[in-house]
Design a protein around this motif. Sequence first.
Motif, mmCIF file in Angstrom:
data_model
loop_
_atom_site.group_PDB
_atom_site.id
_atom_site.type_symbol
_atom_site.label_atom_id
_atom_site.label_comp_id
_atom_site.label_asym_id
_atom_site.label_seq_id
_atom_site.Cartn_x
_atom_site.Cartn_y
_atom_site.Cartn_z
ATOM 1 N N ARG A 16 98.080 55.674 57.299
ATOM 2 C CA ARG A 16 99.267 54.877 55.903
ATOM 3 C C ARG A 16 99.791 53.837 57.677
ATOM 4 O O ARG A 16 99.911 52.439 57.283
ATOM 5 C CB ARG A 16 100.149 55.534 55.986
ATOM 6 C CG ARG A 16 99.800 56.224 54.997
ATOM 7 C CD ARG A 16 101.167 57.061 54.361
ATOM 8 N NE ARG A 16 100.907 57.628 53.119
ATOM 9 C CZ ARG A 16 100.672 57.199 52.507
ATOM 10 N NH1 ARG A 16 101.209 56.253 51.857
ATOM 11 N NH2 ARG A 16 100.348 57.984 50.742
ATOM 12 N N GLN A 19 96.937 50.719 57.673
ATOM 13 C CA GLN A 19 97.193 49.667 56.270
ATOM 14 C C GLN A 19 98.518 48.941 55.865
ATOM 15 O O GLN A 19 98.271 47.908 56.012
ATOM 16 C CB GLN A 19 97.458 51.018 55.297
ATOM 17 C CG GLN A 19 96.441 51.335 54.336
ATOM 18 C CD GLN A 19 96.686 53.044 53.425
ATOM 19 O OE1 GLN A 19 97.241 52.789 53.240
ATOM 20 N NE2 GLN A 19 95.136 53.313 53.085
ATOM 21 N N ARG A 20 99.328 49.105 56.925
ATOM 22 C CA ARG A 20 100.679 48.739 57.082
ATOM 23 C C ARG A 20 100.310 47.493 57.870
ATOM 24 O O ARG A 20 101.269 45.962 57.792
ATOM 25 C CB ARG A 20 101.531 49.201 57.459
ATOM 26 C CG ARG A 20 102.131 50.309 55.389
ATOM 27 C CD ARG A 20 103.651 51.170 55.887
ATOM 28 N NE ARG A 20 104.811 50.402 55.345
ATOM 29 C CZ ARG A 20 104.890 50.835 54.201
ATOM 30 N NH1 ARG A 20 104.372 51.253 53.324
ATOM 31 N NH2 ARG A 20 106.003 49.438 54.352
ATOM 32 N N PRO A 79 105.379 56.375 58.745
ATOM 33 C CA PRO A 79 104.870 55.762 57.640
ATOM 34 C C PRO A 79 105.385 54.506 56.472
ATOM 35 O O PRO A 79 104.439 54.107 55.704
ATOM 36 C CB PRO A 79 104.919 57.148 56.907
ATOM 37 C CG PRO A 79 105.647 57.521 56.939
ATOM 38 C CD PRO A 79 106.222 57.547 58.065
ATOM 39 N N LEU A 176 108.129 58.460 48.970
ATOM 40 C CA LEU A 176 107.009 57.760 48.316
ATOM 41 C C LEU A 176 106.856 58.734 47.370
ATOM 42 O O LEU A 176 106.595 57.653 46.150
ATOM 43 C CB LEU A 176 105.030 58.711 48.983
ATOM 44 C CG LEU A 176 104.159 57.909 49.530
ATOM 45 C CD1 LEU A 176 104.395 56.341 49.515
ATOM 46 C CD2 LEU A 176 103.551 58.975 49.469
#
Length: 185
Positions: A16, A19-20, A79, A176
Amino acid sequence: SDKALLQLDGIPLIERLLQRVSGLGEEVLITTNRPQDYQYLGLRMASDPEPGAGALHGLHTALKAARGQTVLVLACDMPFVSRPLLEHMLQLAEAADLVVPRRGGEYEPLHAVYSKVCLPALEAALQQGERRMISFFPSLNLHTVEQEEIDRLDPEGLSFFNVNTPEDLRKAERILAQKHSQTSR
């Protein structure tokens, strides 16, 4: 257990985070004392010479191993880091040795941008037996990102949410799920 590999909505926390931050720098480096667990990511890794010596030693490992002069350091258990906040911090790093957010009067040294110029001050702190992450900050050209800037760039206020307990992981799942329901409207 290793927090980085905990799954949030079926995706490990480390993935996660990756990805960010994708595309923010020329290199991604993972500091870990369990490289075999992260081999599948296909990324460069560095291990502490003294495993378990603490976060300050881990920062030293990261700065020594990084190929670039500017290093964005993030804890693996965050996250929801804000991309606009990270981009802003990286821009500020051009004129500082260290860019670090401060919330509620407390620095966030595992969500900061360090220059390799920090290494001598960091090494001196380690030689003096320091263990606090902020121990070497006073000897550097420090740019502090204050709460007002953080709020503007991270209006949800989730950048510094980290997963330390099973309850934190459940809360992250709820956050989320709420984000998914808002985007599907």
